[in-house]
Scaffold this motif. Structure first.
Motif: not given
Lengths: 134, 99
Positions: A22-23, A26, A31, A35, A38, A41, A95, A99, B52, B56, B60, B63-68, B71-72, B74-75
């Motif tokens: 799963a990791e 991405v 990634n 970034q 970000y 932004n 974004m 994502r 930031q 990040l 990274q 290991g990043w997943t979309e719902d992590d 990551w949300d 900083p946004l």
């Protein structure tokens, strides 16, 4: 008992493997796009704050030094604010692309195009706000 | 390692001194005052970005997943800054209408 332990071990191994997979969905490209959004932004936030600051000084000047040099006209401020809202909308799209389901780098160009559009607007706001180019 | 860090320390001292110098002249001309405030904003921005970036990089590495949520976060912080800028805009426009 040994079979049960072995079963847990196998399940744990499989779950760990699935987590690893799963990791890996991405990619570094995705990634990188996130970034970049970000960073864009952050540049936009700086431009917005600088613009507000300049307008605040302008409103102060109008009361303290009415005949002094105009720092920022109302129309320039209003136009730049519209640019802010547009840039924010574009970056939200960027974004979502970075994502989203296709955020694996395959749509990197789309995200980059959106970022370029937003950057043009940020450059315009910075010009009005007096933020020096990088 | 320390040798690599030394130039950035001098750079920071240089920036602080330059700001102090500019602030001395800010009282003479309001436009200089605006420039100084903008320079301060840029420095604050650089500090925020550095913080930031480290968050990040850590996410990274882990290991990043979309719902992590890492990551949300900083946004969400950036969204709060946009909202604050909009609130300031509304306040300034209201101030303009009053005057």
């Amino acid at each position: 008992m040994k079979k049960l332990l072995l079963g847990f071990l196998v399940l744990g191994f499989l779950a760990g493997g699935a987590g690893g997979c799963a990791e890996q969905t991405v990619t570094p490209a995705a990634n990188s796009n996130v970034q970049k959004v970000y960073a864009a932004n952050n540049n936009l936030i700086l431009a917005e704050n600088a613009l507000n600051l300049l307008y605040k000084k302008e409103l102060e000047r109008r009361t303290t030094d009415p005949k002094g040099k105009v720092l920022l006209t109302d129309s320039a401020y209003d136009t730049a604010y519209t640019l802010q809202l547009e840039a924010e909308k574009i970056l939200t799209q960027a974004m979502a692309v970075a994502r989203g389901p296709r955020g694996d780098g395959s749509d990197g160009m789309s995200a980059q195009n959106l970022l370029d559009q937003a950057q043009k607007k940020v450059d315009q706001i910075n010009k009005v706000a007096g933020v020096p180019p990088k | 390692m320390n040798e690599q860090k030394a130039p950035s320390i001098y750079f920071e001292i240089g920036k602080t001194l330059a700001l102090q110098l500019a602030e001395t002249y800010a009282s003479v001309d309001p436009r200089v005052g605006v420039a100084v405030d903008v320079a301060k904003l840029i420095l604050e921005q650089q500090q925020r970005v550095a913080k930031q970036t480290s968050i990040l990089a850590q996410a990274q590495a882990e290991g990043w997943t979309e719902d992590d949520a890492r990551w949300d976060a900083p946004l969400a912080a950036q969204r709060a800054e946009f909202d604050a800028a909009h609130a300031e805009h509304d306040r300034l426009v209201a101030q303009r209408k009053q005057s």
